[in-house]
Design a protein around this motif. Sequence first.
Motif, PDB file in Angstrom:
ATOM      1  N   PHE A  61       0.823  -1.206   0.000  1.00  0.00           N
ATOM      2  CA  PHE A  61       0.000   0.000   0.000  1.00  0.00           C
ATOM      3  C   PHE A  61       0.865   1.267   0.000  1.00  0.00           C
ATOM      4  O   PHE A  61       1.860   1.349   0.706  1.00  0.00           O
ATOM      5  N   THR A  62       0.445   2.232  -0.810  1.00  0.00           N
ATOM      6  CA  THR A  62       1.068   3.549  -0.804  1.00  0.00           C
ATOM      7  C   THR A  62      -0.023   4.599  -0.757  1.00  0.00           C
ATOM      8  O   THR A  62      -0.926   4.589  -1.597  1.00  0.00           O
ATOM      9  N   GLN A  70      -5.775  19.163  -2.963  1.00  0.00           N
ATOM     10  CA  GLN A  70      -6.815  18.628  -2.086  1.00  0.00           C
ATOM     11  C   GLN A  70      -7.240  17.225  -2.492  1.00  0.00           C
ATOM     12  O   GLN A  70      -8.450  16.950  -2.655  1.00  0.00           O
ATOM     13  N   TYR A  71      -6.266  16.369  -2.678  1.00  0.00           N
ATOM     14  CA  TYR A  71      -6.621  14.986  -2.919  1.00  0.00           C
ATOM     15  C   TYR A  71      -5.655  14.062  -2.212  1.00  0.00           C
ATOM     16  O   TYR A  71      -4.506  14.410  -1.938  1.00  0.00           O
ATOM     17  N   VAL A  72      -6.174  12.889  -1.909  1.00  0.00           N
ATOM     18  CA  VAL A  72      -5.365  11.831  -1.313  1.00  0.00           C
ATOM     19  C   VAL A  72      -5.721  10.547  -2.053  1.00  0.00           C
ATOM     20  O   VAL A  72      -6.890  10.322  -2.404  1.00  0.00           O
ATOM     21  N   SER A  73      -4.725   9.750  -2.329  1.00  0.00           N
ATOM     22  CA  SER A  73      -4.974   8.525  -3.077  1.00  0.00           C
ATOM     23  C   SER A  73      -4.337   7.331  -2.374  1.00  0.00           C
ATOM     24  O   SER A  73      -3.458   7.492  -1.524  1.00  0.00           O
ATOM     25  N   LEU A  74      -4.823   6.181  -2.729  1.00  0.00           N
ATOM     26  CA  LEU A  74      -4.286   4.922  -2.200  1.00  0.00           C
ATOM     27  C   LEU A  74      -3.963   4.020  -3.382  1.00  0.00           C
ATOM     28  O   LEU A  74      -4.831   3.767  -4.218  1.00  0.00           O
ATOM     29  N   LEU A  75      -2.718   3.596  -3.450  1.00  0.00           N
ATOM     30  CA  LEU A  75      -2.300   2.653  -4.476  1.00  0.00           C
ATOM     31  C   LEU A  75      -2.092   1.286  -3.834  1.00  0.00           C
ATOM     32  O   LEU A  75      -1.473   1.185  -2.777  1.00  0.00           O
ATOM     33  N   ILE A  76      -2.609   0.274  -4.484  1.00  0.00           N
ATOM     34  CA  ILE A  76      -2.392  -1.100  -4.033  1.00  0.00           C
ATOM     35  C   ILE A  76      -1.643  -1.828  -5.139  1.00  0.00           C
ATOM     36  O   ILE A  76      -2.174  -2.034  -6.235  1.00  0.00           O
ATOM     37  N   ARG A  77      -0.409  -2.173  -4.852  1.00  0.00           N
ATOM     38  CA  ARG A  77       0.413  -2.889  -5.840  1.00  0.00           C
ATOM     39  C   ARG A  77       0.148  -4.381  -5.764  1.00  0.00           C
ATOM     40  O   ARG A  77      -0.244  -4.908  -4.714  1.00  0.00           O
ATOM     41  N   ASP A  78       0.380  -5.060  -6.886  1.00  0.00           N
ATOM     42  CA  ASP A  78       0.194  -6.508  -6.912  1.00  0.00           C
ATOM     43  C   ASP A  78      -1.145  -6.906  -6.283  1.00  0.00           C
ATOM     44  O   ASP A  78      -1.219  -7.710  -5.349  1.00  0.00           O
ATOM     45  N   SER A  79      -2.210  -6.320  -6.795  1.00  0.00           N
ATOM     46  CA  SER A  79      -3.543  -6.540  -6.229  1.00  0.00           C
ATOM     47  C   SER A  79      -3.887  -8.024  -6.184  1.00  0.00           C
ATOM     48  O   SER A  79      -3.589  -8.783  -7.116  1.00  0.00           O
ATOM     49  N   GLN A  80      -4.536  -8.413  -5.096  1.00  0.00           N
ATOM     50  CA  GLN A  80      -4.949  -9.787  -4.891  1.00  0.00           C
ATOM     51  C   GLN A  80      -6.483  -9.838  -4.753  1.00  0.00           C
ATOM     52  O   GLN A  80      -7.095  -8.876  -4.306  1.00  0.00           O
ATOM     53  N   PRO A  81      -7.088 -10.969  -5.093  1.00  0.00           N
ATOM     54  CA  PRO A  81      -8.546 -11.078  -4.888  1.00  0.00           C
ATOM     55  C   PRO A  81      -8.959 -10.756  -3.459  1.00  0.00           C
ATOM     56  O   PRO A  81     -10.060 -10.241  -3.231  1.00  0.00           O
ATOM     57  N   SER A  82      -8.082 -11.023  -2.495  1.00  0.00           N
ATOM     58  CA  SER A  82      -8.396 -10.717  -1.096  1.00  0.00           C
ATOM     59  C   SER A  82      -8.435  -9.214  -0.812  1.00  0.00           C
ATOM     60  O   SER A  82      -8.875  -8.799   0.264  1.00  0.00           O
ATOM     61  N   ASP A  83      -7.981  -8.406  -1.763  1.00  0.00           N
ATOM     62  CA  ASP A  83      -8.082  -6.944  -1.614  1.00  0.00           C
ATOM     63  C   ASP A  83      -9.464  -6.430  -2.005  1.00  0.00           C
ATOM     64  O   ASP A  83      -9.768  -5.247  -1.820  1.00  0.00           O
TER      65      ASP A  83
END
Lengths: 112, 114
Positions: A61-62, A70-83
Amino acid sequence: QKEVEQNSGPLSVPEGAIASLNCTYSDRGSQSFFWYRQYSGKSPELIMSIYSNGDKEDGRFTAQLNKASQYVSLLIRDSQPSDSATYLCAVTILEGSYIPTFGRGTSLIVHP
Amino acid sequence: DAGVIQSPRHEVTEMGQEVTLRCKPISGHNSLFWYRQTMMRGLELLIYFNNNVPIDDSGMPEDRFSAKMPNASFSTLKIQPSEPRDSAVYFCASSLRGGWDTQYFGPGTRLTVL
């Protein structure tokens, strides 16, 4: 009226891809920013917090914060079905009320 | 640790009845939060306590709602009289020293007011 906006989705990404979740907020005085993950029928779980401009990494997670825009984001690398879950963005103002304002959440689906 | 405990897990009641939701925070946590989640309004913080004292109740929707924390291990959220629009999932959470980033949620109480 403080507002936190998120695209409701669903955002669908293939397994192994990067999922990018975005959140915009209206109050320039906002100081603290949080991302929660909520599986269907379950309670929210805090996964990231960020307080200053830039990137903050924790495992896959980043969180990225840009106060000028005025923005915030979330990156999920190597996404998994459990995400696969709904991701909630929350914003607080440290001075005055500590009550956070939550976005409605973005539904993420990671397909195999 | 057992985590945050909430009871009941499900409650179905009729309009006008009194509803009491209960919460036991994690042992050693001195801050407690009550949230409400609906499809229409999302997740909203209703009230939070530090060391059993209500700090901010500006999220409480109206006088029909009241919350108490008589001791460090127990809190209640009461709705009297209940209305259909109160139907929601109510979460209790606790944390150390009010920290938002050390907050743990309970499993929630699903309230349905007919």
